[in-house]
Design a protein around this motif. Structure first.
Motif, PDB file in Angstrom:
ATOM      1  N   ALA A 113      -3.925  19.598  16.654  1.00  0.00           N
ATOM      2  CA  ALA A 113      -4.829  19.132  15.596  1.00  0.00           C
ATOM      3  C   ALA A 113      -5.114  17.649  15.831  1.00  0.00           C
ATOM      4  CB  ALA A 113      -4.194  19.324  14.221  1.00  0.00           C
ATOM      5  N   VAL A 114      -5.919  17.087  14.936  1.00  0.00           N
ATOM      6  CA  VAL A 114      -6.119  15.633  14.931  1.00  0.00           C
ATOM      7  C   VAL A 114      -5.355  15.063  13.748  1.00  0.00           C
ATOM      8  CG1 VAL A 114      -7.775  13.733  14.879  1.00  0.00           C
ATOM      9  CG2 VAL A 114      -8.395  15.902  15.974  1.00  0.00           C
ATOM     10  N   TYR A 115      -4.573  14.036  13.983  1.00  0.00           N
ATOM     11  CA  TYR A 115      -3.730  13.434  12.967  1.00  0.00           C
ATOM     12  C   TYR A 115      -4.259  12.039  12.624  1.00  0.00           C
ATOM     13  CZ  TYR A 115      -0.585  17.267  13.850  1.00  0.00           C
ATOM     14  OH  TYR A 115      -0.047  18.526  13.966  1.00  0.00           O
ATOM     15  N   PHE A 116      -4.402  11.791  11.324  1.00  0.00           N
ATOM     16  CA  PHE A 116      -4.934  10.523  10.840  1.00  0.00           C
ATOM     17  C   PHE A 116      -3.886   9.824   9.978  1.00  0.00           C
ATOM     18  CE2 PHE A 116      -9.358  10.874  12.027  1.00  0.00           C
ATOM     19  CZ  PHE A 116      -9.574  12.241  12.106  1.00  0.00           C
ATOM     20  N   CYS A 117      -3.632   8.584  10.298  1.00  0.00           N
ATOM     21  CA  CYS A 117      -2.813   7.724   9.458  1.00  0.00           C
ATOM     22  C   CYS A 117      -3.739   6.999   8.490  1.00  0.00           C
ATOM     23  CB  CYS A 117      -2.067   6.717  10.339  1.00  0.00           C
ATOM     24  SG  CYS A 117      -0.895   5.658   9.480  1.00  0.00           S
ATOM     25  N   ALA A 118      -3.312   6.803   7.259  1.00  0.00           N
ATOM     26  CA  ALA A 118      -4.170   6.167   6.267  1.00  0.00           C
ATOM     27  C   ALA A 118      -3.330   5.364   5.291  1.00  0.00           C
ATOM     28  CB  ALA A 118      -4.995   7.219   5.515  1.00  0.00           C
TER      29      ALA A 118
ATOM     30  N   PRO B 255       0.816  -1.209   0.000  1.00  0.00           N
ATOM     31  CA  PRO B 255       0.000   0.000   0.000  1.00  0.00           C
ATOM     32  C   PRO B 255       0.850   1.259   0.000  1.00  0.00           C
ATOM     33  CG  PRO B 255       0.168  -0.869   2.217  1.00  0.00           C
ATOM     34  CD  PRO B 255       0.857  -1.863   1.313  1.00  0.00           C
ATOM     35  N   SER B 256       0.255   2.381  -0.346  1.00  0.00           N
ATOM     36  CA  SER B 256       0.833   3.684  -0.096  1.00  0.00           C
ATOM     37  C   SER B 256       0.326   4.166   1.264  1.00  0.00           C
ATOM     38  CB  SER B 256       0.414   4.686  -1.181  1.00  0.00           C
ATOM     39  OG  SER B 256       0.944   4.306  -2.431  1.00  0.00           O
ATOM     40  N   LEU B 257       1.153   4.926   1.949  1.00  0.00           N
ATOM     41  CA  LEU B 257       0.820   5.350   3.310  1.00  0.00           C
ATOM     42  C   LEU B 257       0.794   6.866   3.416  1.00  0.00           C
ATOM     43  CD1 LEU B 257       3.089   2.796   5.193  1.00  0.00           C
ATOM     44  CD2 LEU B 257       0.628   2.617   4.780  1.00  0.00           C
ATOM     45  N   PHE B 258      -0.095   7.362   4.245  1.00  0.00           N
ATOM     46  CA  PHE B 258      -0.330   8.800   4.339  1.00  0.00           C
ATOM     47  C   PHE B 258      -0.540   9.223   5.794  1.00  0.00           C
ATOM     48  CE2 PHE B 258      -1.332   9.340  -0.194  1.00  0.00           C
ATOM     49  CZ  PHE B 258      -1.662   8.050  -0.558  1.00  0.00           C
ATOM     50  N   TRP B 259      -0.193  10.464   6.057  1.00  0.00           N
ATOM     51  CA  TRP B 259      -0.654  11.146   7.254  1.00  0.00           C
ATOM     52  C   TRP B 259      -1.440  12.371   6.809  1.00  0.00           C
ATOM     53  CZ3 TRP B 259      -0.965   9.789  12.197  1.00  0.00           C
ATOM     54  CH2 TRP B 259      -0.150   8.749  12.668  1.00  0.00           C
TER      55      TRP B 259
ATOM     56  N   THR C 261      -7.212   4.155  -5.448  1.00  0.00           N
ATOM     57  CA  THR C 261      -8.254   3.458  -4.717  1.00  0.00           C
ATOM     58  C   THR C 261      -8.568   4.218  -3.427  1.00  0.00           C
ATOM     59  OG1 THR C 261      -6.517   2.111  -3.776  1.00  0.00           O
ATOM     60  CG2 THR C 261      -7.689   1.208  -5.669  1.00  0.00           C
ATOM     61  N   PRO C 262      -9.675   3.903  -2.798  1.00  0.00           N
ATOM     62  CA  PRO C 262     -10.056   4.649  -1.594  1.00  0.00           C
ATOM     63  C   PRO C 262      -9.062   4.481  -0.453  1.00  0.00           C
ATOM     64  CG  PRO C 262     -11.931   3.458  -2.484  1.00  0.00           C
ATOM     65  CD  PRO C 262     -10.734   2.975  -3.237  1.00  0.00           C
ATOM     66  N   LEU C 263      -9.071   5.450   0.438  1.00  0.00           N
ATOM     67  CA  LEU C 263      -8.213   5.425   1.609  1.00  0.00           C
ATOM     68  C   LEU C 263      -8.880   4.683   2.757  1.00  0.00           C
ATOM     69  CD1 LEU C 263      -7.072   9.155   1.492  1.00  0.00           C
ATOM     70  CD2 LEU C 263      -5.673   7.159   0.946  1.00  0.00           C
ATOM     71  N   VAL C 264      -8.037   4.019   3.550  1.00  0.00           N
ATOM     72  CA  VAL C 264      -8.484   3.397   4.798  1.00  0.00           C
ATOM     73  C   VAL C 264      -7.794   4.168   5.917  1.00  0.00           C
ATOM     74  CG1 VAL C 264      -8.486   1.309   6.197  1.00  0.00           C
ATOM     75  CG2 VAL C 264      -8.767   1.144   3.710  1.00  0.00           C
ATOM     76  N   PHE C 265      -8.578   4.741   6.819  1.00  0.00           N
ATOM     77  CA  PHE C 265      -8.047   5.613   7.854  1.00  0.00           C
ATOM     78  C   PHE C 265      -7.997   4.928   9.205  1.00  0.00           C
ATOM     79  CE2 PHE C 265      -7.790   9.881   6.044  1.00  0.00           C
ATOM     80  CZ  PHE C 265      -8.547   9.774   4.892  1.00  0.00           C
ATOM     81  N   GLY C 266      -7.059   5.383  10.022  1.00  0.00           N
ATOM     82  CA  GLY C 266      -7.102   5.068  11.438  1.00  0.00           C
ATOM     83  C   GLY C 266      -8.105   5.972  12.134  1.00  0.00           C
TER      84      GLY C 266
END
Lengths: 113, 116
Positions: A86-91, A31-35, A99-104
């Protein structure tokens, strides 16, 4: 299936403290990973990303390294500021394109002066 | 880029009513996504389009939900016979499949729905 687990908050730090927000993932393939970050009253903004193993994403003093062996993408910053509150989300995004993102669930960070 | 816009920003409705939300993506972005975010949770994928074609729907998208993107530009998300459990923030995002920053999803400010 694909999932993201990140440390629960809230996290409260003093200004100039070191920040780590843990993120681990489960995924098939690569997967690709994001914050993403969500400042109070604002929409989600991409903070940084990494698309393959050992890549390091960085932006605004934040860094995260894609660790395939530990399936992790921990967010770090050496010296936080009040404005980082802030609120930080890993995805993650499944391998294979747009494709769609899956978030924490998100981690709320509060930085006090 | 003018950013992703969503309307309305807030919606209060009574249980059983229908609601419709609109999303205008960044121009020339051919992919458009809908997500739902409840309090204390991360966004959850609902559905997405490439141009006017709806490519995938999540199991979260019950029969009461329908989304369209008729001309491959703006999109609408309709919820019929709303239930209190539909109360959430509905987020729209868009991306391009080629060129600079391809695959990065840009999010709108969201529409907050409250079902009484």
């Amino acid at each position: 299936g694909n999932s993201v687990t990140q440390m629960e908050g809230p996290v409260t730090l003093s200004e100039e403290a070191f920040l780590t927000i843990n993120c681990t993932y489960t995924a098939t393939g690569y997967p690709s990973l994001f914050w993403y970050v969500q400042y109070p009253g604002e929409g989600l903004q991409l903070l940084l990303k990494a698309t393959k193993a050992d890549d390091k994403g960085s932006n605004k003093g934040f860094e995260a390294t894609y660790r395939k062996e530990t399936t992790s993408f921990h967010l770090e910053k050496g010296s936080v500021q009040v404005s980082d509150s802030a609120v930080y989300f890993c995805a993650l995004r499944r391998f294979g394109g747009n494709t769609p993102l899956v978030f924490g669930k998100g981690t709320r960070l509060s930085v006090i002066a | 880029d003018t950013g992703v816009s969503q309307n309305p920003r807030h919606k209060i409705t009574k249980r059983g009513q229908n609601v419709t939300f609109r999303c205008d993506p960044i121009s020339e972005h051919n992919r458009l996504y809908w997500y739902r975010q409840t309090l204390g949770q991360g966004p959850e994928f609902l559905t997405y389009f490439q141009n006017e074609a709806q490519l995938e729907k999540s199991r979260l998208l019950s029969d009461r939900f329908s989304a369209e993107r008729p001309k491959g530009s703006f999109s609408t998300l309709e919820i019929q016979r709303t239930e209190q459990g539909d109360s959430a923030m509905y987020l729209c995002a868009s991306s391009r499949t080629s060129g600079q920053n391809q695959e990065t999803q840009y999010f709108g400010p969201g529409t907050r729905l409250l079902v009484l």
